[in-house]
Scaffold this active site. Sequence first.
Site, PDB file in Angstrom:
ATOM      1  N   SER A 141     -34.601  -1.031 -20.409  1.00 40.70           N
ATOM      2  CA  SER A 141     -34.737  -1.996 -21.487  1.00 40.70           C
ATOM      3  C   SER A 141     -35.607  -1.417 -22.589  1.00 40.70           C
ATOM      4  O   SER A 141     -36.521  -0.619 -22.323  1.00 40.70           O
ATOM      5  CB  SER A 141     -35.371  -3.291 -20.961  1.00 40.70           C
ATOM      6  OG  SER A 141     -35.756  -4.143 -22.016  1.00 40.70           O
ATOM      7  N   TYR A 154     -42.918  -6.685 -16.966  1.00 39.03           N
ATOM      8  CA  TYR A 154     -41.514  -6.263 -17.048  1.00 39.03           C
ATOM      9  C   TYR A 154     -41.391  -4.982 -17.862  1.00 39.03           C
ATOM     10  O   TYR A 154     -40.722  -4.030 -17.445  1.00 39.03           O
ATOM     11  CB  TYR A 154     -40.695  -7.382 -17.675  1.00 39.03           C
ATOM     12  CG  TYR A 154     -39.248  -7.059 -17.922  1.00 39.03           C
ATOM     13  CD1 TYR A 154     -38.314  -7.095 -16.899  1.00 39.03           C
ATOM     14  CD2 TYR A 154     -38.798  -6.749 -19.210  1.00 39.03           C
ATOM     15  CE1 TYR A 154     -36.980  -6.817 -17.126  1.00 39.03           C
ATOM     16  CE2 TYR A 154     -37.459  -6.478 -19.452  1.00 39.03           C
ATOM     17  CZ  TYR A 154     -36.556  -6.507 -18.412  1.00 39.03           C
ATOM     18  OH  TYR A 154     -35.230  -6.226 -18.647  1.00 39.03           O
TER      19      TYR A 154
END
Length: 278
Positions: A141, A154
């Site tokens: 990501s 995250y």
Amino acid sequence: MAVSIDLSGRVAVVTGGTRGVGAGIARALLAAGADVVVCARRPPDHPVAAAGRTARFRALDVRDAAAVADFFAWVRDTHGRLDVLVNNAGGSPYGLLAESGPRRAARVVELNLIAPMTVALGAYEVMRDQEGGGSIVMIGSVSGTRPSPGTAAYGAAKAGLDNLARTLAVEWAPAIRVNTLVLGMVHTELAHLHYGDATGVAAVSRTVPLGRLADPAEAGDACVFLASPMAAYITGASLAVHGGGERPAFLAAARSQADATPSAGPGAGPGPGTGGAG
């Protein structure tokens, strides 16, 4: 001459492949001819299918190491081999780190870094001795490449996942290729939870140079390429699929300031710091 990718006879596993980006990836692999197994804790609401073919579902909690080992033993016994692993399962709720606390942060890191490492090791046990080796694609990501306020754990986990992929690409070469697909914002069936209604999606889309969010199929196409012989010399790489990333905020701020500043009028020369001659 048209270029097509044929993965007929290949066996692929997509973790978290029952919805969203994972389902888009599974459908792309199916359309390319691969036999696809999707796994998640719960079965999909509708079968994951494309080009008249359907993915096989197998329940799995990727955080359970024993269950992961059993799952890959089942893949080997049922399909005889494993050619492609797409490590897609993951995610995180929004929450500032100081307000969320260390326990939730640890769970996020477990799901987005420790679990993919465990899954990759399970795939390695099947791929390492088979003819043709295999290909592993980690779904990363942009949160792992820039500050990630609200999803700090995250972002840190995704940064670690990219490093893990680069390291495994060296440790497991030449039999197994390992790459990372670095995704930006994707328009899935859950997009409204992150970006709001259509107006919110449109506003967020305007921050992307290409002017829109990605479609899950585009993530799938990139995975098909990385899994194919066309990418035979690509390993330890990070492929960004983010529409150009994000427009730098200073550009909008500078434009707003320029629009709010009255013109100096005819004959005015460049001021300090504008690049004019001294």
